[in-house]
Enzyme design. Structure first.
Site, PDB file in Angstrom:
ATOM      1  CG  HIS A 307      48.265  29.751  36.156  1.00  0.00           C
ATOM      2  ND1 HIS A 307      48.820  30.781  36.879  1.00  0.00           N
ATOM      3  CD2 HIS A 307      49.288  29.166  35.477  1.00  0.00           C
ATOM      4  CE1 HIS A 307      50.125  30.821  36.630  1.00  0.00           C
ATOM      5  NE2 HIS A 307      50.428  29.853  35.799  1.00  0.00           N
ATOM      6  CG  ASP A 364      52.191  24.183  33.602  1.00  0.00           C
ATOM      7  OD1 ASP A 364      53.316  24.426  33.130  1.00  0.00           O
ATOM      8  OD2 ASP A 364      51.678  24.848  34.513  1.00  0.00           O
TER       9      ASP A 364
END
Length: 428
Positions: A307, A364
């Site tokens: 991330h 995600d």
């Protein structure tokens, strides 16, 4: 003595105050730099090092993997709260009492219908219209049905009506964008269902038969919406604030946020996960694709790992992994793509290459798998993200209005041509 930053320019020294937040975050206040130095500004492409506002909504520490809404750890909220409870917290600063939550829920439930004229808008879109484009335009069009909402500086009661309408109607608009693409009949909301179950009903029910939302899926959806509810000053939240700073109404500001979220570098990450899994599934050789991801000379990258903000781990991923496991176990789906996802997850959690680089599965990755498992079309993934992010956008917009923040107006360093004279077209 409070800290002061000093900058030397042209032989002169200028002092800039240090601003400290409640979590010991520190920033240099440059708000008077240009005026005090005769024109100097800072240059920060993408605003990666620039604080555009002071905010009391969300605290995020990417190095330590911390995410809190109004001080409450995301782990506690995802485990114990409902999405509407978290929405209330973000928008009104505190967790609601039972009476406050009941009043909030009842108000939202009473506004789930959209004007019948909006059906004609849906019917004008082609079946292949992307649902995010439909959603952004439909949200903006709500302001035409409620002209009293155009002034963001009205009293709190009037503002609350707009906020509650928007929270209530967004699931209806989102589900109807899917129904329109499928050319299925629209399903009206059922006010005896809770927020997540009602959305699933409008997505999957048909007039010819009853639809009973699965409690495991409803619970997973509740968790996903909470995890996505706010994430500090990201691209879409900043967009909502800067559009709202012109005193654009809430519907227009949220519509702008939806458009920002639509971009593949922001809200499209979970869609990219599924597209990657489809690509690997066509070949079937997972190890080959992992080797490609490790090869620095190969452009292929595994989507849904690591991330840009969380440098250690994404705290949301740990929470949503359990919901993902619960959904897959309950549904018992036999899908080669989901098998590949499980293998990739195992490799990322055990392989030293990924562990050393903190390339763990992120929110995600798991959200994409859940949406795939429960039958959400890939192009609807970002719409689901928007449903969750709505309370955060509203809270960001309201904080900006209440703080009477000035209109957003970034500066630039001009790199174009210097002054030159116009040349008649015959002589060019």
């Amino acid at each position: 003595m409070s800290e002061i930053a000093k900058i030397e320019l042209g032989g002169n020294s200028y002092e800039l105050p240090i601003v400290e937040g409640t979590e010991q975050e520190k920033g240099i206040d440059i708000s008077k730099l240009r005026g005090g130095t005769g024109g100097y500004i800072t240059l920060d492409p993408g605003f990666k090092n620039t604080g555009s506002t002071k905010s009391a909504i969300t605290f995020l520490d990417g190095e330590k993997g911390i995410l809190r809404y109004r001080g409450y750890p995301i782990e506690q909220l995802a485990d114990k709260a409902s999405f509407l409870e978290v929405a209330y917290l973000l928008i009104y600063n505190e967790l609601p009492t039972q009476e406050e939550l009941d009043t909030f829920k009842n108000s939202i439930t009473s506004h789930t219908l959209v004007h019948e004229d909006m059906k004609q808008f849906f019917e004008a879109y082609p079946a292949k219209a992307h649902p995010m484009g439909v959603l952004a335009s439909m949200v903006c069009s709500l302001s035409t049905f409620y002209p009293e909402s155009l002034d963001p500086n009205r009293d709190q009661e009037a503002r609350n009506l707009t906020i509650h309408r928007l929270i209530a109607k967004l699931p209806t608009l989102a589900a109807w964008s899917y129904k329109n693409a499928m050319r299925h009949p629209f399903m009206y909301p059922k006010n005896d269902l809770d927020y997540g179950a009602n959305f699933l009903h409008m997505m999957y029910a048909m007039p010819t038969e009853d639809y009973e939302p699965d409690p495991v899926i409803v619970n997973a959806l509740n968790t996903l919406l909470i995890l996505h509810a706010d994430h500090e000053q990201n691209c879409s939240a900043s967009t909502v604030r800067i559009v709202g700073s012109s005193h654009a109404n809430l519907y227009a500001s949220i519509s702008a946020g939806i458009s920002a979220l639509w971009g593949p570098l922001h809200g499209g990450a979970n869609q990219a996960v599924i597209e990657m899994l489809e690509q690997i599934a066509e070949d079937g050789d997972v190890d080959k694709w992992v080797a490609k991801a490790k090869d620095k000379n190969d452009p292929f990258r595994l989507m849904g790992f690591g991330h840009r903000v969380y440098k250690n781990f994404d705290p949301r991923a740990r929470i949503i992994k359990k919901a993902c496991d619960d959904v897959l176990a309950k549904l018992g789906i036999d899908d080669p793509m989901l098998d590949i996802a499980k293998k990739l997850e195992q490799i990322a959690l055990e392989d030293e290459y990924f562990k050393a680089r903190n390339l763990y599965p992120n929110v995600d990755f798991y959200s994409g798998i859940i949406y795939k498992a429960i039958g959400i079309p890939t192009e609807m993934f970002t719409v689901m993200f928007a449903l969750g992010r709505l309370p955060g956008w509203i809270a960001q917009w309201q904080e900006m209005i209440d703080n009477k923040e000035p209109i957003g107006r970034p500066r630039q360093i001009y790199t174009g041509e210097t002054e030159r004279d116009y040349v008649n077209i015959a002589n060019r």
